[in-house]
Design a protein around this motif. Structure first.
Motif, mmCIF file in Angstrom:
data_model
loop_
_atom_site.group_PDB
_atom_site.id
_atom_site.type_symbol
_atom_site.label_atom_id
_atom_site.label_comp_id
_atom_site.label_asym_id
_atom_site.label_seq_id
_atom_site.Cartn_x
_atom_site.Cartn_y
_atom_site.Cartn_z
ATOM 1 N N VAL A 14 93.071 -65.682 -10.755
ATOM 2 C CA VAL A 14 92.170 -65.234 -9.699
ATOM 3 C C VAL A 14 93.010 -64.894 -8.470
ATOM 4 O O VAL A 14 93.953 -65.606 -8.139
ATOM 5 N N PRO A 15 92.739 -63.744 -7.803
ATOM 6 C CA PRO A 15 93.587 -63.309 -6.680
ATOM 7 C C PRO A 15 93.325 -64.084 -5.396
ATOM 8 O O PRO A 15 92.743 -63.583 -4.423
ATOM 9 N N GLY A 16 93.729 -65.321 -5.394
ATOM 10 C CA GLY A 16 93.547 -66.210 -4.257
ATOM 11 C C GLY A 16 94.053 -67.580 -4.641
ATOM 12 O O GLY A 16 94.888 -67.723 -5.527
ATOM 13 N N GLY A 17 93.561 -68.598 -4.010
ATOM 14 C CA GLY A 17 93.988 -69.941 -4.343
ATOM 15 C C GLY A 17 93.637 -70.912 -3.235
ATOM 16 O O GLY A 17 93.079 -70.534 -2.196
ATOM 17 N N LEU A 18 93.969 -72.170 -3.463
ATOM 18 C CA LEU A 18 93.784 -73.198 -2.448
ATOM 19 C C LEU A 18 95.008 -73.177 -1.541
ATOM 20 O O LEU A 18 96.105 -73.542 -1.958
ATOM 21 N N CYS A 19 94.816 -72.721 -0.314
ATOM 22 C CA CYS A 19 95.902 -72.715 0.662
ATOM 23 C C CYS A 19 95.779 -73.980 1.508
ATOM 24 O O CYS A 19 94.812 -74.144 2.245
ATOM 25 N N ARG A 20 96.750 -74.859 1.375
ATOM 26 C CA ARG A 20 96.728 -76.119 2.114
ATOM 27 C C ARG A 20 97.620 -76.007 3.349
ATOM 28 O O ARG A 20 98.622 -75.297 3.339
ATOM 29 N N VAL A 21 97.249 -76.744 4.391
ATOM 30 C CA VAL A 21 97.962 -76.636 5.664
ATOM 31 C C VAL A 21 98.182 -78.024 6.252
ATOM 32 O O VAL A 21 97.291 -78.876 6.215
ATOM 33 N N ALA A 22 99.398 -78.243 6.759
ATOM 34 C CA ALA A 22 99.736 -79.500 7.421
ATOM 35 C C ALA A 22 99.293 -79.400 8.881
ATOM 36 O O ALA A 22 99.995 -78.825 9.712
ATOM 37 N N LEU A 23 98.145 -79.923 9.205
ATOM 38 C CA LEU A 23 97.557 -79.721 10.527
ATOM 39 C C LEU A 23 98.259 -80.512 11.630
ATOM 40 O O LEU A 23 98.168 -80.151 12.801
ATOM 41 N N ARG A 24 98.955 -81.573 11.268
ATOM 42 C CA ARG A 24 99.682 -82.335 12.270
ATOM 43 C C ARG A 24 100.956 -81.586 12.652
ATOM 44 O O ARG A 24 101.702 -81.140 11.790
ATOM 45 N N ARG A 25 101.181 -81.448 13.932
ATOM 46 C CA ARG A 25 102.345 -80.690 14.412
ATOM 47 C C ARG A 25 103.641 -81.273 13.834
ATOM 48 O O ARG A 25 103.915 -82.458 13.946
ATOM 49 N N GLY A 26 104.445 -80.397 13.220
ATOM 50 C CA GLY A 26 105.732 -80.803 12.667
ATOM 51 C C GLY A 26 105.657 -81.394 11.280
ATOM 52 O O GLY A 26 106.683 -81.537 10.605
ATOM 53 N N SER A 27 104.455 -81.744 10.803
ATOM 54 C CA SER A 27 104.321 -82.365 9.488
ATOM 55 C C SER A 27 104.550 -81.339 8.377
ATOM 56 O O SER A 27 104.199 -80.161 8.512
ATOM 57 N N LEU A 28 105.125 -81.821 7.268
ATOM 58 C CA LEU A 28 105.318 -80.995 6.079
ATOM 59 C C LEU A 28 104.363 -81.393 4.965
ATOM 60 O O LEU A 28 104.392 -80.790 3.892
ATOM 61 N N VAL A 29 103.527 -82.413 5.194
ATOM 62 C CA VAL A 29 102.633 -82.926 4.153
ATOM 63 C C VAL A 29 101.274 -82.250 4.291
ATOM 64 O O VAL A 29 100.560 -82.447 5.278
ATOM 65 N N VAL A 30 100.929 -81.451 3.275
ATOM 66 C CA VAL A 30 99.719 -80.635 3.351
ATOM 67 C C VAL A 30 98.512 -81.304 2.696
ATOM 68 O O VAL A 30 97.389 -80.799 2.823
ATOM 69 N N ASN A 31 98.710 -82.409 1.981
ATOM 70 C CA ASN A 31 97.614 -83.038 1.266
ATOM 71 C C ASN A 31 96.509 -83.491 2.218
ATOM 72 O O ASN A 31 96.791 -84.086 3.261
ATOM 73 N N SER A 32 95.274 -83.226 1.856
ATOM 74 C CA SER A 32 94.144 -83.601 2.706
ATOM 75 C C SER A 32 94.093 -85.111 2.908
ATOM 76 O O SER A 32 93.667 -85.586 3.964
ATOM 77 N N SER A 33 94.546 -85.871 1.907
ATOM 78 C CA SER A 33 94.552 -87.333 2.022
ATOM 79 C C SER A 33 95.590 -87.826 3.014
ATOM 80 O O SER A 33 95.579 -88.986 3.402
ATOM 81 N N GLN A 34 96.507 -86.920 3.428
ATOM 82 C CA GLN A 34 97.580 -87.299 4.338
ATOM 83 C C GLN A 34 97.517 -86.527 5.655
ATOM 84 O O GLN A 34 98.532 -86.312 6.315
ATOM 85 N N GLY A 35 96.329 -86.075 6.018
ATOM 86 C CA GLY A 35 96.164 -85.399 7.300
ATOM 87 C C GLY A 35 96.210 -83.891 7.225
ATOM 88 O O GLY A 35 96.226 -83.222 8.264
ATOM 89 N N GLY A 36 96.215 -83.338 6.022
ATOM 90 C CA GLY A 36 96.241 -81.888 5.866
ATOM 91 C C GLY A 36 94.846 -81.300 5.802
ATOM 92 O O GLY A 36 93.844 -82.004 5.805
ATOM 93 N N GLY A 37 94.789 -79.985 5.728
ATOM 94 C CA GLY A 37 93.519 -79.276 5.619
ATOM 95 C C GLY A 37 93.702 -78.061 4.728
ATOM 96 O O GLY A 37 94.634 -77.999 3.930
#
Length: 470
Positions: free
Chosen positions: A438-461
């Motif tokens: 499918v031409p898309g996907g789940l794009c995860r983002v590390a919402l905390r400034r400087g963070s590299l962890v994108v998981n929603s369980s770890q503060g990502g969105g």
């Protein structure tokens, strides 16, 4: 601009990339209060849909709304086509590898992958030895995590067991498309809304008989963190959503109890780990599966998607060997690269990891969701010391990778647009005689400034991904 990080929207000189020019012009003309209204509108739509995730904390589980950023990430069609070719190649090779290790074992004898790494993997299922899988499709649904740096796209990990996140992809699209429909149409964004239709076609093609198949989704139940997704997909595909207690096996044939009586199941899309599928074959204390289910499966009377035992191929230690697997089974060079990986099971890998803990990301080979992971540059001396003890106690359970300069995309945070690190999980489907992405996907983002962890369980969105011409 920070030249160290690839920016998904802007060139190093600050000008917008070709795919994002229209978006930059549109957002640049909005006042902060208008941007805040857009963010509020997508949040409310998510709230209305009830798209949640589970956060583990001590002995408690908490349901939260997925944080959604309204600014979409844009990819040019030519970039997506490169990704698509690489994903299809990778899944084709992994399916061939899985068939081989449960049958002839040629790749193990030839030293492509260490024998002990495969046979010693907790996800290797001896019960799958010699079973003929219809059309040799061990993995019908794959969620592959991709990252981008200045060197291009690379695969971070493969998710071959029960990959999740499709509901977030669909929910992001609905919310963001509803927030600015005119801009969406102007970009001629490739659609993801037909994912359920694509998935049903793939699953139906795997049925062992030529009659019109009956497909069902097996869920652990209401309290599973991905239950919303299970219910969403079942509803959109018009198929039954069943729990283990709804299933019964007669004469090695699987049936579901329905309001119309017993109905034979031909394809079961399971969202349940191997251990819990059948208390007769796997965990005797499981109340989530159905007794005799594996017996009916082994007899070839229905298809499980994905097949039991596929987890051996998404083990984080085996990940390091996927490029060799591609070369061995397809006689091709990998289209998508791997991230450099050090295996702590090997003396050199262990020594390198322990010497450079402050620079590396260390992961458990079977870990997921951002748990059981150390991000060296963001850790304390005490955390590194504790992790070093864990590694020394069980080296085979850990791998390490360099801390990547993950690409960044614009996000609306604290009333303003700022760059944040992102990754991407596209979904790859493998059917009887075709593959589909499918031409898309789940794009995860590390919402905390400087963070590299994108998981929603770890503060990502998450955010929407638009594949556009360009």
């Amino acid at each position: 601009m920070e030249p160290r990080f690839y920016d998904e929207m802007f060139e190093n000189d600050g000008t917008a990339r070709a795919a994002g020019r229209r978006m930059v012009e549109a957002l640049g003309g909005l006042a902060p209060e208008d941007l805040a209204k857009l963010q509020e509108s997508v949040y409310r739509r998510f709230l209305h849909e009830g798209i949640t995730f589970t956060v583990l904390g001590g002995d408690e589980m908490t349901e939260r709304i997925i944080p959604l950023d309204f600014v979409p990430r844009l990819l040019a069609a030519r970039e997506w086509e490169h990704i698509e070719r690489g994903l299809k190649q990778r899944l084709a090779a992994l399916n061939l590898f899985l068939k081989d290790i449960y049958h002839e074992g040629r790749s193990l004898r030839d030293g492509v992958v260490p024998l002990d790494l495969v046979l010693g993997c907790p996800q290797y299922r001896i019960e799958m030895r010699g079973i003929n899988i219809p059309h040799d499709v061990y993995v019908a649904v794959c969620g592959t995590d991709l990252v981008r740096t200045h060197d291009g796209f690379a695969v971070l990990e493969d998710n071959l067991r029960v990959p999740s996140g499709v509901s977030y992809m669909l929910g992001c699209r609905d919310a963001v498309k509803g927030a600015f429909p005119d801009l969406y149409r102007a970009h001629r964004v490739r659609e993801v809304s037909d994912y359920s239709k694509r998935l049903y076609a793939i699953l139906s093609s795997l049925a062992p008989s030529m009659r019109t198949p009956r497909v069902a989704i097996l869920t652990p139940g209401l309290y599973n963190s991905a239950f919303y997704e299970h219910a969403l997909l079942a509803g959109e595909m018009g198929i039954d959503l069943v729990e283990g207690q709804d299933l019964v096996v007669h004469d090695a044939v699987l049936f579901a109890r329905t309001t119309k009586g017993l109905q034979r199941i031909d394809v079961l899309y399971r969202r349940l780990d191997d251990d819990f599928l059948d208390p007769v074959t796997f965990r005797a204390d499981s109340a989530l599966g159905a007794a005799g289910l594996f017996h009916a499966y082994r007899a070839g009377n229905f298809v499980l998607a994905n097949a039991p035992g596929t987890g051996v191929a998404d083990d984080k230690a085996l990940y390091a060997y996927v490029p060799r697997i591609i070369r061995y089974f397809l006689d091709e060079e990998p289209i998508l690269s791997n991230v450099e990986t050090h295996l702590c099971r090997e003396p050199d890998g262990l020594a390198h990891t322990l010497e450079h803990l402050d620079e590396l990301v260390v992961k458990e080979v079977g870990g997921s969701g951002g748990y059981g992971m150390l991000v060296g540059p963001h850790s304390t001396r005490a955390e590194r010391a504790e992790f070093a003890e864990r590694i020394r106690a069980d080296p085979a359970n850990f791998i390490s990778q360099p801390t990547l300069d993950l690409s960044r995309a614009p996000c609306f945070v604290d009333g303003r647009i700022e760059p944040r690190h992102v990754d991407l999980r596209p979904f790859v489907l493998q059917g009887r005689d075709r593959q589909d992405v499918v031409p898309g996907g789940l794009c995860r983002v590390a919402l905390r400034r400087g963070s590299l962890v994108v998981n929603s369980s770890q503060g990502g969105g998450c955010k929407d991904l638009w594949v556009v011409d360009g």
